[in-house]
Enzyme design. Structure first.
Site, PDB file in Angstrom:
ATOM      1  N   LYS A  49       2.558 -14.275   1.229  1.00 53.36           N
ATOM      2  CA  LYS A  49       1.326 -14.709   1.799  1.00 53.36           C
ATOM      3  C   LYS A  49       1.532 -16.229   2.549  1.00 53.36           C
ATOM      4  CE  LYS A  49      -1.089 -12.545  -2.236  1.00 53.36           C
ATOM      5  NZ  LYS A  49      -1.292 -13.090  -3.398  1.00 53.36           N
ATOM      6  N   GLY A  50       2.527 -16.680   2.238  1.00 52.52           N
ATOM      7  CA  GLY A  50       2.714 -18.214   2.386  1.00 52.52           C
ATOM      8  C   GLY A  50       2.834 -18.357   3.854  1.00 52.52           C
ATOM      9  N   GLU A 101       8.479 -17.139   8.958  1.00 51.26           N
ATOM     10  CA  GLU A 101       8.559 -17.283   7.519  1.00 51.26           C
ATOM     11  C   GLU A 101       8.070 -18.680   7.205  1.00 51.26           C
ATOM     12  OE1 GLU A 101       9.316 -16.642   4.638  1.00 51.26           O
ATOM     13  OE2 GLU A 101      10.865 -15.120   4.120  1.00 51.26           O
ATOM     14  N   ASP A 102       7.409 -18.813   5.862  1.00 52.21           N
ATOM     15  CA  ASP A 102       7.023 -20.298   5.494  1.00 52.21           C
ATOM     16  C   ASP A 102       8.282 -21.167   5.408  1.00 52.21           C
ATOM     17  OD1 ASP A 102       7.716 -18.714   3.316  1.00 52.21           O
ATOM     18  OD2 ASP A 102       5.931 -19.403   2.259  1.00 52.21           O
ATOM     19  N   ASP A 105      14.933 -21.261   1.614  1.00 51.02           N
ATOM     20  CA  ASP A 105      15.440 -21.912   0.526  1.00 51.02           C
ATOM     21  C   ASP A 105      16.809 -21.701   0.177  1.00 51.02           C
ATOM     22  OD1 ASP A 105      15.203 -23.637  -1.771  1.00 51.02           O
ATOM     23  OD2 ASP A 105      14.297 -22.244  -3.012  1.00 51.02           O
ATOM     24  N   LYS A 133      14.920 -25.720   3.737  1.00 55.42           N
ATOM     25  CA  LYS A 133      15.500 -26.342   2.731  1.00 55.42           C
ATOM     26  C   LYS A 133      16.987 -26.129   2.710  1.00 55.42           C
ATOM     27  CE  LYS A 133      12.402 -26.405  -0.905  1.00 55.42           C
ATOM     28  NZ  LYS A 133      11.971 -26.098  -2.306  1.00 55.42           N
ATOM     29  N   PHE A 154      10.079 -29.400  -4.111  1.00 56.83           N
ATOM     30  CA  PHE A 154       9.157 -28.520  -4.055  1.00 56.83           C
ATOM     31  C   PHE A 154       8.029 -28.752  -3.206  1.00 56.83           C
ATOM     32  CE2 PHE A 154       6.142 -25.541  -5.654  1.00 56.83           C
ATOM     33  CZ  PHE A 154       6.653 -24.392  -5.783  1.00 56.83           C
ATOM     34  N   VAL A 155       7.460 -27.938  -2.519  1.00 59.07           N
ATOM     35  CA  VAL A 155       6.182 -28.329  -1.622  1.00 59.07           C
ATOM     36  C   VAL A 155       5.325 -27.432  -1.696  1.00 59.07           C
ATOM     37  CG1 VAL A 155       7.713 -29.714   0.113  1.00 59.07           C
ATOM     38  CG2 VAL A 155       7.457 -27.075   0.473  1.00 59.07           C
ATOM     39  N   ASP A 161       2.375 -22.331  -2.046  1.00 60.12           N
ATOM     40  CA  ASP A 161       1.559 -22.277  -3.367  1.00 60.12           C
ATOM     41  C   ASP A 161       2.425 -22.696  -4.704  1.00 60.12           C
ATOM     42  OD1 ASP A 161       3.093 -19.915  -3.396  1.00 60.12           O
ATOM     43  OD2 ASP A 161       2.064 -19.434  -5.101  1.00 60.12           O
ATOM     44  N   ARG A 167      -2.606 -23.357  -1.535  1.00 59.82           N
ATOM     45  CA  ARG A 167      -2.200 -22.951  -0.117  1.00 59.82           C
ATOM     46  C   ARG A 167      -3.191 -23.704   0.776  1.00 59.82           C
ATOM     47  NH1 ARG A 167       1.073 -18.679  -0.673  1.00 59.82           N
ATOM     48  NH2 ARG A 167       0.608 -17.096  -2.548  1.00 59.82           N
TER      49      ARG A 167
HETATM   50  P1  IMP Z   1      14.378 -18.152  -1.011  1.00 61.09           P
HETATM   51  O1  IMP Z   1      15.012 -16.664  -1.136  1.00 61.09           O
HETATM   52  O2  IMP Z   1      15.319 -18.813  -1.842  1.00 61.09           O
HETATM   53  O3  IMP Z   1      14.956 -18.561   0.620  1.00 61.09           O
HETATM   54  O4  IMP Z   1      13.071 -18.474  -1.200  1.00 61.09           O
HETATM   55  C1  IMP Z   1      12.161 -17.992  -0.209  1.00 61.09           C
HETATM   56  C2  IMP Z   1      10.886 -18.142  -0.995  1.00 61.09           C
HETATM   57  O5  IMP Z   1      10.692 -18.748  -2.002  1.00 61.09           O
HETATM   58  C3  IMP Z   1       9.612 -18.620   0.132  1.00 61.09           C
HETATM   59  O6  IMP Z   1       9.322 -17.602   0.927  1.00 61.09           O
HETATM   60  C4  IMP Z   1       8.751 -19.088  -0.830  1.00 61.09           C
HETATM   61  O7  IMP Z   1       7.787 -17.874  -1.240  1.00 61.09           O
HETATM   62  C5  IMP Z   1       9.481 -19.691  -1.937  1.00 61.09           C
HETATM   63  N1  IMP Z   1       9.891 -21.051  -2.103  1.00 61.09           N
HETATM   64  C6  IMP Z   1      10.783 -21.568  -2.044  1.00 61.09           C
HETATM   65  N2  IMP Z   1      10.603 -23.105  -1.927  1.00 61.09           N
HETATM   66  C7  IMP Z   1       9.511 -23.281  -2.065  1.00 61.09           C
HETATM   67  C8  IMP Z   1       8.790 -24.502  -2.401  1.00 61.09           C
HETATM   68  O8  IMP Z   1       9.209 -25.595  -2.269  1.00 61.09           O
HETATM   69  N3  IMP Z   1       7.342 -24.270  -2.508  1.00 61.09           N
HETATM   70  C9  IMP Z   1       6.677 -23.000  -2.438  1.00 61.09           C
HETATM   71  N4  IMP Z   1       7.410 -21.717  -2.337  1.00 61.09           N
HETATM   72  C10 IMP Z   1       8.755 -21.857  -2.090  1.00 61.09           C
END
Ligand code: IMP
Length: 197
Positions: A49-50, A101-102, A105, A133, A154-155, A161, A167
């Site tokens: 949802k982000g 994508e939001d 990470d 990130k 962390f944001v 969220d 959100r």
């Molecule tokens: P990844 O698979 O580690 O790249 O993570 C991606 C998902 O982790 C994102 O789509 C977010 O839903 C969640 N996420 C990663 N970092 C944050 C953050 O700082 N705040 C909120 N959600 C995050």
């Protein structure tokens, strides 16, 4: 700056609402320009949802014909193991796809998504992420367009969220004291919206 009752710093604004507006406007125009020669509209794929706040603003900044579909995915708990909760309604074969994508990470989620969508034979596949990130990346993954590169914090806010909360904060906040927030998930609610409990 956002402090708790004891005056300890819980969060701070990392990206203001004004900066978001400006950057997303520029990004939308840039992406629209890069798709302007297509004979068919690109399909934007929003990951629930982000990314929804970013999506809504980005789309309005793209003055070209386009289509939209949604996916919802969830992690199985183990890194890189992702499950589709809601799949696309569109046949993407031969389409030009833009994943919206939001935040990227570790890159594991996006890596999975890109692999899954590639198997469906799109004409092209690109990604736009609002936040990157990069310092946390575990798997290298292509990201064609990005809004902001951010440090390893962390944001929350603008769609992002913490346990389903925050959100609707119009800016992006960096959570300084994640342990404090984990102990008391409402601590930022008090600071942002007043004493509601
Ligand atoms: P990844 O698979 O580690 O790249 O993570 C991606 C998902 O982790 C994102 O789509 C977010 O839903 C969640 N996420 C990663 N970092 C944050 C953050 O700082 N705040 C909120 N959600 C995050």
């Amino acid at each position: 700056m956002i402090e708790d009752d004891a005056g300890r710093l819980v969060g701070r604004t990392l990206v203001s609402a004004a900066s978001l507006r400006e950057r997303v406007g520029v990004l939308g125009a840039q992406i629209a320009e890069s798709y302007s020669d297509l004979t068919q509209p690109p399909l934007l794929i929003s990951v629930l949802k982000g990314s929804t706040f970013f999506l809504a603003d980005l789309m309005r900044a793209m003055s070209i014909d386009l289509n939209l579909d949604f996916m919802s995915i969830s992690s199985y708990g183990s890194p890189g193991i992702v499950r589709i909760l809601k799949d696309l309604e569109t046949d993407v074969s031969g389409r030009d796809l833009l994943i919206v994508e939001d935040i990227v990470d570790t890159g594991l989620t996006l890596n999975y998504l890109r692999k899954t969508l590639r198997q469906r034979d799109p004409a092209s596949l690109r990604t736009v992420t609002l936040l990157d990130k990069a310092a946390r990346r575990i798997v290298p993954v292509e990201v064609e367009y990005k809004g902001f590169e951010i440090p390893d914090v962390f944001v929350v806010g603008y769609g992002l969220d913490f346990q389903g909360r925050y959100r609707n904060c119009p800016a992006i906040l960096a959570v300084r004291d994640i342990a404090r927030l984990a102990n008391d998930p409402l601590v930022l609610v008090d600071q942002l919206y007043g004493k509601a409990r």
